[in-house]
Design a protein around this motif. Sequence first.
Motif, PDB file in Angstrom:
ATOM      1  N   THR A  90      28.368 -31.143 -10.536  1.00  0.00           N
ATOM      2  CA  THR A  90      28.987 -32.239  -9.809  1.00  0.00           C
ATOM      3  C   THR A  90      27.982 -33.344  -9.454  1.00  0.00           C
ATOM      4  OG1 THR A  90      28.594 -31.500  -7.418  1.00  0.00           O
ATOM      5  CG2 THR A  90      30.806 -30.892  -8.497  1.00  0.00           C
ATOM      6  N   MET A  91      26.624 -33.249  -9.301  1.00  0.00           N
ATOM      7  CA  MET A  91      25.832 -34.309  -9.160  1.00  0.00           C
ATOM      8  C   MET A  91      25.204 -34.866 -10.394  1.00  0.00           C
ATOM      9  SD  MET A  91      24.066 -32.503  -5.743  1.00  0.00           S
ATOM     10  CE  MET A  91      23.303 -34.142  -5.156  1.00  0.00           C
ATOM     11  N   THR A  92      24.769 -36.056 -10.518  1.00  0.00           N
ATOM     12  CA  THR A  92      24.279 -36.635 -11.597  1.00  0.00           C
ATOM     13  C   THR A  92      22.563 -36.554 -11.681  1.00  0.00           C
ATOM     14  OG1 THR A  92      23.995 -38.949 -10.372  1.00  0.00           O
ATOM     15  CG2 THR A  92      26.089 -38.430 -11.724  1.00  0.00           C
ATOM     16  N   ASP A  93      22.170 -36.294 -10.575  1.00  0.00           N
ATOM     17  CA  ASP A  93      20.557 -36.352 -10.551  1.00  0.00           C
ATOM     18  C   ASP A  93      20.009 -34.689 -10.374  1.00  0.00           C
ATOM     19  OD1 ASP A  93      17.808 -36.646 -10.279  1.00  0.00           O
ATOM     20  OD2 ASP A  93      18.115 -37.410  -7.950  1.00  0.00           O
ATOM     21  N   LEU A  94      19.709 -34.430 -11.473  1.00  0.00           N
ATOM     22  CA  LEU A  94      19.231 -32.742 -11.690  1.00  0.00           C
ATOM     23  C   LEU A  94      18.257 -32.473 -10.232  1.00  0.00           C
ATOM     24  CD1 LEU A  94      19.344 -30.045 -13.004  1.00  0.00           C
ATOM     25  CD2 LEU A  94      17.603 -31.057 -14.522  1.00  0.00           C
ATOM     26  N   LEU A  95      17.198 -33.435 -10.158  1.00  0.00           N
ATOM     27  CA  LEU A  95      16.075 -33.150  -9.015  1.00  0.00           C
ATOM     28  C   LEU A  95      16.863 -33.087  -7.560  1.00  0.00           C
ATOM     29  CD1 LEU A  95      13.257 -32.782  -8.270  1.00  0.00           C
ATOM     30  CD2 LEU A  95      13.005 -35.200  -8.160  1.00  0.00           C
ATOM     31  N   ALA A  96      17.897 -33.640  -7.453  1.00  0.00           N
ATOM     32  CA  ALA A  96      18.542 -33.680  -6.137  1.00  0.00           C
ATOM     33  C   ALA A  96      19.433 -32.464  -6.033  1.00  0.00           C
ATOM     34  CB  ALA A  96      19.638 -34.791  -6.037  1.00  0.00           C
ATOM     35  N   ALA A  97      19.904 -31.965  -7.080  1.00  0.00           N
ATOM     36  CA  ALA A  97      20.625 -30.566  -7.209  1.00  0.00           C
ATOM     37  C   ALA A  97      19.703 -29.358  -7.031  1.00  0.00           C
ATOM     38  CB  ALA A  97      21.437 -30.427  -8.544  1.00  0.00           C
ATOM     39  N   LEU A  98      18.552 -29.523  -7.605  1.00  0.00           N
ATOM     40  CA  LEU A  98      17.746 -28.395  -7.275  1.00  0.00           C
ATOM     41  C   LEU A  98      17.235 -28.302  -6.043  1.00  0.00           C
ATOM     42  CD1 LEU A  98      15.839 -28.388 -10.762  1.00  0.00           C
ATOM     43  CD2 LEU A  98      17.536 -26.809  -9.918  1.00  0.00           C
TER      44      LEU A  98
END
Length: 126
Positions: A90-98
């Motif tokens: 659902t999120m576009t930013d992988l770093l934010a998801a992790l």
Amino acid sequence: MTLATPVAVPETPARRDPAWIAAGPVLIGVLLFVASLAALRFTSFESLPLIWPTNALATVAVLCGPRDRRWEWGVLAAATGAIGLAAVLTMTDLLAALTGTVACMIEIMLAVWLVRRFAMQGERMT
């Protein structure tokens, strides 16, 4: 007996069954994935969900399940996978998801430790 006195609940044979200890976290992981996906999809405001029931559900699953390290780490692994997968989808930013997934795991482990250390005092939470 006063209201503040905890009552010990006996361990049932079904809760110690190795099949339940193996399958339980998988079922909980599916529930956590659905809850995470719904929270991220329907309650997000600028990519932050306003309602996040997933950590509470994972904490309750660890506290109410059998006092077995396989169960506890299984639920935490299922929660990590469920939250991480829902965040990546659902999120576009992988770093934010992790980063969000790691923060959730720290919160769940801290909540379990605090409840067991200060609230439960060695008793089971069922």
